[in-house]
Design a protein around this motif. Structure first.
Motif, PDB file in Angstrom:
ATOM      1  N   PRO A   1       1.103  -0.927   0.126  1.00 52.28           N
ATOM      2  CA  PRO A   1      -0.115   0.219  -0.107  1.00 52.28           C
ATOM      3  C   PRO A   1       0.927   1.207  -0.400  1.00 52.28           C
ATOM      4  O   PRO A   1       2.048   1.488   0.111  1.00 52.28           O
ATOM      5  CB  PRO A   1      -0.726  -0.192   0.992  1.00 52.28           C
ATOM      6  N   LEU A   2      -0.208   2.694  -0.266  1.00 44.92           N
ATOM      7  CA  LEU A   2       1.142   3.653  -0.304  1.00 44.92           C
ATOM      8  C   LEU A   2       0.570   4.555   0.790  1.00 44.92           C
ATOM      9  O   LEU A   2       0.360   5.482   1.148  1.00 44.92           O
ATOM     10  CB  LEU A   2       0.486   4.309  -1.604  1.00 44.92           C
ATOM     11  N   ASP A   3       1.169   3.545   1.791  1.00 43.68           N
ATOM     12  CA  ASP A   3       1.014   4.277   3.518  1.00 43.68           C
ATOM     13  C   ASP A   3       2.205   5.601   3.517  1.00 43.68           C
ATOM     14  O   ASP A   3       1.998   5.468   4.679  1.00 43.68           O
ATOM     15  CB  ASP A   3       0.925   2.431   4.571  1.00 43.68           C
TER      16      ASP A   3
ATOM     17  N   ASP B   1       5.468   3.951  10.550  1.00 45.73           N
ATOM     18  CA  ASP B   1       5.619   4.380  11.420  1.00 45.73           C
ATOM     19  C   ASP B   1       7.570   4.430  10.583  1.00 45.73           C
ATOM     20  O   ASP B   1       9.088   4.600  11.060  1.00 45.73           O
ATOM     21  CB  ASP B   1       6.316   3.503  12.178  1.00 45.73           C
TER      22      ASP B   1
ATOM     23  N   LYS C   1      -6.637  -6.833  -0.628  1.00 48.94           N
ATOM     24  CA  LYS C   1      -6.809  -6.424   0.724  1.00 48.94           C
ATOM     25  C   LYS C   1      -6.657  -7.840   1.614  1.00 48.94           C
ATOM     26  O   LYS C   1      -6.650  -8.529   1.984  1.00 48.94           O
ATOM     27  CB  LYS C   1      -7.732  -5.825   0.967  1.00 48.94           C
TER      28      LYS C   1
ATOM     29  N   LYS D   1      -5.513  -5.267   8.482  1.00 49.18           N
ATOM     30  CA  LYS D   1      -4.307  -3.591   9.490  1.00 49.18           C
ATOM     31  C   LYS D   1      -4.444  -3.492  10.360  1.00 49.18           C
ATOM     32  O   LYS D   1      -5.572  -4.227  10.952  1.00 49.18           O
ATOM     33  CB  LYS D   1      -4.724  -2.377   8.079  1.00 49.18           C
ATOM     34  N   ASN D   2      -3.887  -2.634  10.573  1.00 48.56           N
ATOM     35  CA  ASN D   2      -3.714  -2.572  12.529  1.00 48.56           C
ATOM     36  C   ASN D   2      -3.995  -4.088  13.060  1.00 48.56           C
ATOM     37  O   ASN D   2      -5.060  -3.184  13.901  1.00 48.56           O
ATOM     38  CB  ASN D   2      -4.691  -1.465  12.629  1.00 48.56           C
TER      39      ASN D   2
ATOM     40  N   ASP E   1       0.344  -5.405  10.047  1.00 44.47           N
ATOM     41  CA  ASP E   1      -0.058  -4.292   9.422  1.00 44.47           C
ATOM     42  C   ASP E   1       0.299  -5.516   8.021  1.00 44.47           C
ATOM     43  O   ASP E   1       1.535  -5.639   7.187  1.00 44.47           O
ATOM     44  CB  ASP E   1       0.583  -3.174   8.343  1.00 44.47           C
TER      45      ASP E   1
ATOM     46  N   GLU F   1      -0.899  -5.775   5.223  1.00 42.75           N
ATOM     47  CA  GLU F   1      -0.901  -5.246   3.697  1.00 42.75           C
ATOM     48  C   GLU F   1       0.585  -4.736   3.299  1.00 42.75           C
ATOM     49  O   GLU F   1       1.634  -4.778   1.946  1.00 42.75           O
ATOM     50  CB  GLU F   1      -1.341  -3.811   3.242  1.00 42.75           C
ATOM     51  N   ARG F   2       1.340  -4.741   4.276  1.00 43.00           N
ATOM     52  CA  ARG F   2       2.634  -4.226   4.205  1.00 43.00           C
ATOM     53  C   ARG F   2       3.635  -5.278   4.192  1.00 43.00           C
ATOM     54  O   ARG F   2       5.189  -4.870   4.101  1.00 43.00           O
ATOM     55  CB  ARG F   2       3.210  -3.188   5.012  1.00 43.00           C
TER      56      ARG F   2
ATOM     57  N   GLU G   1      -5.890   5.299   9.860  1.00 44.19           N
ATOM     58  CA  GLU G   1      -4.779   5.186  11.936  1.00 44.19           C
ATOM     59  C   GLU G   1      -3.943   6.832  12.129  1.00 44.19           C
ATOM     60  O   GLU G   1      -3.955   6.597  13.620  1.00 44.19           O
ATOM     61  CB  GLU G   1      -3.475   4.697  10.960  1.00 44.19           C
ATOM     62  N   LYS G   2      -3.563   7.551  11.903  1.00 45.70           N
ATOM     63  CA  LYS G   2      -2.847   8.673  11.820  1.00 45.70           C
ATOM     64  C   LYS G   2      -3.381   9.816  11.651  1.00 45.70           C
ATOM     65  O   LYS G   2      -3.541  10.397  10.100  1.00 45.70           O
ATOM     66  CB  LYS G   2      -1.011   8.346  11.456  1.00 45.70           C
TER      67      LYS G   2
ATOM     68  N   GLU H   1       0.197  14.678   0.796  1.00 43.60           N
ATOM     69  CA  GLU H   1      -1.744  14.535   1.195  1.00 43.60           C
ATOM     70  C   GLU H   1      -2.161  15.514   0.700  1.00 43.60           C
ATOM     71  O   GLU H   1      -3.461  15.421   0.525  1.00 43.60           O
ATOM     72  CB  GLU H   1      -1.403  13.678   2.656  1.00 43.60           C
TER      73      GLU H   1
ATOM     74  N   LYS I   1      -6.912   9.434  -1.751  1.00 42.18           N
ATOM     75  CA  LYS I   1      -6.723   8.383  -1.626  1.00 42.18           C
ATOM     76  C   LYS I   1      -6.900   7.530  -0.810  1.00 42.18           C
ATOM     77  O   LYS I   1      -7.013   6.260  -0.871  1.00 42.18           O
ATOM     78  CB  LYS I   1      -4.606   8.975  -0.490  1.00 42.18           C
ATOM     79  N   TRP I   2      -7.218   8.485  -0.166  1.00 38.11           N
ATOM     80  CA  TRP I   2      -8.336   7.403   1.121  1.00 38.11           C
ATOM     81  C   TRP I   2      -9.843   7.143   0.853  1.00 38.11           C
ATOM     82  O   TRP I   2     -10.511   6.959   1.622  1.00 38.11           O
ATOM     83  CB  TRP I   2      -7.893   8.093   2.941  1.00 38.11           C
TER      84      TRP I   2
ATOM     85  N   LEU J   1     -11.595   2.361  -1.800  1.00 37.21           N
ATOM     86  CA  LEU J   1     -11.005   1.304  -2.316  1.00 37.21           C
ATOM     87  C   LEU J   1      -9.964   1.305  -0.904  1.00 37.21           C
ATOM     88  O   LEU J   1      -9.293  -0.034  -1.505  1.00 37.21           O
ATOM     89  CB  LEU J   1     -10.905   1.228  -3.107  1.00 37.21           C
ATOM     90  N   LYS J   2      -9.250   2.034  -0.459  1.00 38.75           N
ATOM     91  CA  LYS J   2      -8.061   1.946   0.610  1.00 38.75           C
ATOM     92  C   LYS J   2      -8.940   1.080   1.940  1.00 38.75           C
ATOM     93  O   LYS J   2      -9.697   1.624   2.239  1.00 38.75           O
ATOM     94  CB  LYS J   2      -8.336   2.957   0.799  1.00 38.75           C
TER      95      LYS J   2
END
Lengths: 585, 410, 188
Positions: free
Chosen positions: A139-141, A146, A173, A176-177, A187, A189-190, C119-120, C144, C183-184, C187-188
């Motif tokens: 994912p583009l997280d 962190d 998918k 997550k978390n 997580d 997905e990562r 999450e953040k 973002e 982005k969010w 689909l995410k």
């Protein structure tokens, strides 16, 4: 070899020369070197400073070879035709026949006359392809992850990736978390399925609760049903996770790593003295991670030890020197506090005074404590024993960081021997004045509040407010482990140093300064050194084991200064695995 | 009679001091507005009278283009914290600002503001003190202001002010020589040191540089224009240097010396330096006007047609004088916003090698021209030849003295 | 290093005397001053000047209508169409900020929040407008699209504290911004 010199027939070929030493000749990017037999290709490349990108490989763990990132081009001399002899060139090597397909460098060991190419079109396009596949479902997280900043996936996609994705379908998918343990967040997905965490839990922590489930692109890391990742070494999985799949609950969303300053130090929670890196920003410690030292802690550290820094920023920190007046503590100046402390000690006879030091104090502080006891003329000097149970890995039974140092400096087999005598002396009223350094006497030392009330003069130095401090006539605020420099001797007799990562809080002072000031007030002709280096210098000249040691000579890995015969179980286990060829180490 | 004169003197002191001080603050607003206009800006134009502090609803905005700004400035200077650094030499530190402001104001005493008024049978000159040694008095007093700046630099006990003080000291002493020498041909021409008489002579016989009427129309007088014009240039330029104004403001050269000699000063003490500079500029303008442009005279023979001693004539003359002074102040400002600052060696070269020699030779030329009727043309020719030779020699020496950068490399 | 030989220009006697050039200079200055007073400075018309030089008189005359699209005024945080705060406190702006004006305290979004999957988000987000130099690096670096430089330039305050824009103030200035990459999404 010059052209006109005749070829000496009895001259040995390089392969024979190497074989005598148990080595083999390997050509890495055109350069011939000798490496020990059994070395993995990736380690051989590291020897000549060529970094082969990798995710799943970790020198302390076995090599499953499942990330495919470390693909390199390999070549061996072609097998001679039947009856033909191998042909050696002028340098004594055979011609290398390069293989058309790349091989993984992490699971293959080197062989005689092998060639390795860590660059070139084949290797680069391969890496680009592997990177693209790894990123397909990632994912583009990054903005919330962190790991960003110390993420191998980020680093290698910049170095070896193609810059953009051709993948137009929807990403898989996954959960997550996920709360999988007390200290770790997952997580999925990562995750890039490198299996480092799974192998760590199996091979090092020896509690294999992690594993893969599902198949193909749906593969994900999971905890065994009904189990949790609650091992005391679980946070090491977050350290070795190359991406942000496993993150620390404690450090989660606290600070981006690129703001943090790294300070090399050691852990003081037990006698092992695990090497650590303290990560700070401004005057705040954010996390502590293990630092590799193959003689002390390999690359690991117990969770309990690495998380034991939060008291540094506690509200209970003592920040001002205090003197008790009419039953109440009043903030005062350092000069007055030290004078008051020294005055109460000097006016009593030597037999009425005792000093309790701590086994968690540095050699320098213990040395000054010994000097104070000498100046007061008392031989009642002891540390507080702190025994626990070894966990068979890194946590030593001795929970004092510097018992070995104390016994060297006090020149006694058991530096904690006199604690009972002191306690009895206080109880019977024979001891009127007591100095206690960095120890809450109501805990391991076994004192009771009414014992302390019997004392006429109690001087104590603490980091945090506690009952002993509350009963003290003079309270001298000290510095936490990350706020001072010092040297410690661990259970194996290794002299190591800790470094200052942050400033002391408020008006509190580095403990050696306090002790030197106290000593200077008790003994007028004592000339305090200008820095802690001077204290170590004096210590090195007076105690034989420390002869010739200085902060510079200790280095980041420490030096053995005495033989204790104690070993660290995890290091022994690792040495056995290296010897059996499971890991390179 | 004595008492009348005393009363008149007191009134004159009050009025001229008031006029000069007002002119100083007006100078500041002139400088700010004029420089703004030159630089396509607006400048201070919106200072109001703060009636709201007195309980009124609105502040009063007068449509006078920010002329209330000097008042606000003055008030600000007085109300600001007067900070004295701990390391200064206190007595001199306090003395220095006065030493720059007072001489500038004292020199105004001998300048004739207008034609004398006849009061009964008394002739009251329109100068506070109608001295017979006017220019000498001015030079003597004005040269005291160098003490102010030097003391400021030294007593600040700090690096940059000290440099500024030293620079200023050297600069003012150097240019005083040129200043003194350049004015000699003028005094030789007039034959008197009384500024009132000088102006009166100019009113009757043509301004020094514009001799278009009275005796000014003789050929001899026109010949004298040569040394007089040279005198004028040297005198004006030296006045710039004496007042520490651009292009000669090296003592407070901010790119090198932060603020120069007044770096450590604040509040009213700084204001005294600041205003002292403008006061010096006014006295400089007044002097130039008095010596070269006929002082209070209206010129072109008009003064002769007016009745002497009438009070309205005197007022007219005062107005005329102030107008001329104002024009010169504007000229000062124009120069400041046109010419860039000199380098220190250029400054010293100009003072010692160009102006000093030129002024010196100028004195002899003027003397020769004045002497022609007495010694005849032959002697004049011989003397001129000798003078030319000496000039040539001086020129050669001066040229070798100027340290010019060698050609070729940088 | 190469040595560059330069020849100083030969000055004629007239030039050496300076007075000519100084006089010429004064004419130039004076001419400019006259033009300025007449309101004929170059650019005075286009720049809608107040009549003296080309300068505008600020509080009365403003240039707001002519501010370019890319004008960099005060930085502010924006929310998206669904009023979600776009910032995820990645702290890249804090890192890039040359004068270190930005200070972020990251925080976790509680699991019962509508946007828990993000999450953040920042717990605190302070921009010290005394320090800010309006360089726009924060806007450029933001992954973002959460921080933008708005055309507001009147940032005043009577205390230092007032000049620190906190999160609420930043969202108040920034407001809602539509049409950005989302982005969010579902689909995410």
């Amino acid at each position: 070899m010059s052209e006109d010199a005749p070829v000496v027939t009895e001259q040995k070929l390089p392969k024979d020369l190497a074989a005598e030493k148990g080595m083999v000749n390997v050509q890495i990017d055109g350069e011939w070197i000798q490496v020990p037999r059994g070395t993995r290709m990736i380690e051989a490349a590291k020897l000549v400073g060529k970094e082969v990108p990798h995710y799943c490989y970790h020198p302390k763990l076995s090599s499953p070879g499942n990330c495919r990132m470390c693909l390199v081009q390999m070549g061996m001399p072609p097998r001679p035709a039947p009856g033909a002899d191998p042909v050696y060139n002028d340098d004594g090597f055979q011609e290398i026949g390069w293989m058309p397909r790349p091989v993984i460098a992490c699971a293959n060991t080197v062989a005689e006359n092998m060639g390795i190419r860590t660059t070139g079109e084949l290797v680069e396009t391969t890496r680009e392809g592997v990177m693209e596949f790894l990123l397909i479902n990632h994912p583009l997280d990054c903005p919330i992850c962190d790991q960003a900043g110390e993420c191998k996936l980020q680093e290698f996609s910049v170095e070896h990736g193609r810059g953009q994705s051709r993948f137009q379908e929807t990403k898989i998918k996954k959960p997550k978390n996920v709360d999988i343990g007390k200290n770790i967040r997952l997580d999925d997905e990562r995750c890039i399925m490198c299996s480092r965490c799974i192998r760590f839990m199996e091979e090092v922590a020896e509690e294999p609760v992690l594993g893969f489930s599902e198949r193909g692109t749906h593969t994900s890391v999971t905890v065994h049903p009904g189990r949790r990742l609650d091992n005391n070494y679980s946070l090491n999985t977050a350290d070795i996770c190359p991406v942000g799949a496993l993150t620390s609950n404690d450090f989660r969303f606290q600070m981006r790593v690129w703001f943090l300053k790294e300070t090399k130090s050691i852990d003081l929670n037990c006698g092992t003295g695990c090497n650590t890196t303290i990560w700070t920003r401004g005057n705040e410690v954010f996390r502590i991670t293990p630092r590799e030292n193959n003689e002390v802690n390999s690359a690991w550290i117990p969770d309990t030890h690495r998380l034991g820094f939060h008291h540094l920023h506690s509200d209970a920190r003592l920040t001002e020197p205090m003197v008790k007046k009419d039953g109440e503590h009043r903030e005062t100046t350092w000069i007055e506090a030290v004078n008051k402390a020294a005055e109460g000690l000097r006016m009593r006879q030597a037999s009425e005074v005792a000093v309790i030091a701590s086994g968690r104090m540095s050699n320098e502080e213990l040395f000054l404590a010994k000097k104070i006891a000498d100046a007061l003329g008392t031989d009642l000097l002891s540390i507080v024993p702190r025994q626990g149970e070894s966990d068979g890995k890194l946590i030593s039974a001795d929970r004092n960081a510097n018992t070995t140092g104390a016994s060297l400096i006090f020149d006694t087999e058991d530096p904690a021997a006199k604690i009972d005598a002191i306690r009895e002396g206080v109880r019977s009223g024979k001891i009127k004045a007591l100095v206690t350094l960095q120890e809450n006497l109501l805990k391991e030392a076994g004192f009771k509040t009414e014992d302390l009330e019997k004392l006429d003069h109690l001087v104590s130095s603490h980091i945090l407010a506690n009952p002993t401090a509350a009963n003290s006539d003079v309270v001298l605020p000290g510095a936490g482990f990350a706020e001072k420099r010092g040297t410690y001797v661990n259970v194996t007799g290794r002299l190591q140093r800790s470094n200052q990562a942050i400033l002391t809080q408020g008006n509190s002072r580095d403990d050696w300064e306090t002790l030197a000031a106290l000593l200077g007030t008790i003994e007028k002709d004592y000339l305090a050194p200008a820095s802690i280096d001077g204290v170590l210098k004096a210590l090195a000249s007076e105690v034989e084991a420390f002869n010739g040691q200085s902060f510079g000579s200790i280095g980041d890995q420490g030096v053995i200064i005495t033989e204790t015969g104690v070993t660290i179980p995890l290091i022994e286990q690792e040495k056995a695995r290296v010897a059996s060829g499971q890991i390179n180490g | 009679m004595e008492t009348t004169l005393l009363i008149a003197a007191a009134i004159k002191i009050g009025v001229f001091l008031g006029v000069t001080l007002t002119l100083v603050s007006v100078c500041v607003i002139f400088e700010r507005r004029f420089s703004a206009i030159i630089q396509d800006r607006v400048g201070p134009n919106r200072t109001m009278i703060p009636l709201s502090i007195l309980g009124f609803k609105k502040d009063l905005a007068l449509p006078i283009g920010g002329l209330t700004q000097p008042m606000a400035d003055g008030l600000k200077f007085i109300l600001k914290e007067d900070f004295t650094p701990s390391y200064v030499r206190k007595a001199f530190f306090w003395l220095a600002p006065c030493m720059t402001m007072v001489p500038a104001l004292v020199t105004m005493a001998v300048v004739p503001f207008g034609s004398p008024i006849e009061f009964g049978n008394l002739v009251i000159p329109m100068a506070v003190a109608d001295l017979n040694v006017g220019p000498l008095f001015i030079f003597a007093i004005a040269s005291l202001s160098v003490y102010g700046i030097t003391l400021a630099g030294w007593s600040s006990n700090s690096k940059y002010p000290f440099f500024g003080g030293v620079r200023s000291c050297a600069q003012m002493i150097s240019y005083e020589i040129a200043l003194g020498l350049s004015v000699i041909p003028v005094l030789m021409m007039f034959g008197t040191l009384n500024l009132g008489h000088i102006v009166e002579y100019q009113a009757n016989n043509g301004w020094l540089l514009l001799p278009f009427w009275g005796e000014g129309l003789t050929a001899e007088r026109w010949w004298m224009l040569i040394p007089l014009v040279v005198s004028f240039f040297i005198f004006t330029t030296s006045i710039f240097a004496e007042t520490n104004r651009t292009p000669f403001d090296l003592p407070e050269c901010e790119t090198e010396l932060v603020g120069g000699y007044h770096t450590e000063y604040s509040s009213m003490k700084f204001a005294l330096f600041f205003l002292g500079e403008y006061a010096a500029m006014i006295i400089g303008s007044a002097l130039i006007v008095t010596l070269f442009f006929g002082g209070w005279s209206i010129g072109f023979g008009i003064d002769g047609l007016l009745p002497t001693g009438a009070w309205w004539v005197s007022l007219l003359h005062i107005g005329c004088f102030l107008t001329k002074v104002t024009v010169f102040i504007l000229f000062f400002i124009l120069v400041r916003w046109t010419v860039p600052r000199f380098r220190y060696d250029q400054l010293m070269n100009l003072g010692w090698i160009v102006f000093f020699e030129a002024a010196l030779i100028n004195v002899f030329i003027a003397a020769l021209i004045l002497a022609v009727p007495h010694i005849g043309y032959l002697a004049f020719g011989v003397c001129l030849a000798i003078l030319l030779v000496i000039t040539g020699l001086l020129f050669a020496i001066a040229k070798s003295a100027i340290h010019a950068p060698k050609e070729g490399t940088i | 290093m190469a040595t560059i030989k330069v020849t100083r220009p030969k000055l004629s006697v007239g030039e050496k005397v300076y007075f000519g050039s100084i006089f010429k200079g004064m004419i130039v200055t004076l001419r400019h001053a006259f033009k300025s007073v007449m309101g004929k400075s170059r650019g005075a018309d286009e720049l809608n000047s107040s009549g003296l030089g080309i300068t505008m008189q600020y509080p009365e005359q403003k240039w707001d209508d002519e501010l370019p699209e890319y004008y960099r005024g005060t930085p502010a945080l924006v929310t998206d169409e669904l009023d979600r705060e776009r910032c995820v406190s990645c702290q890249l702006c804090e890192f890039i900020c040359p004068p270190k004006a930005i200070k972020i305290t990251p925080g976790e979004i509680p699991s019962n929040d509508e946007w828990a999957k993000v999450e953040k988000r920042p717990q605190e987000f302070d921009i010290d407008m005394i320090r800010c130099i309006y360089c726009g690096m924060c806007e450029e670096v933001c992954p973002e699209q959460a921080i933008y430089l708005r055309p507001d330039y009147i940032v005043t305050g009577t205390s230092r504290k007032e000049m620190v824009h906190d999160k609420d103030r930043l969202y108040e200035i920034g407001g809602k911004r539509v049409g950005l990459v989302n982005k969010w999404n579902e689909l995410k």
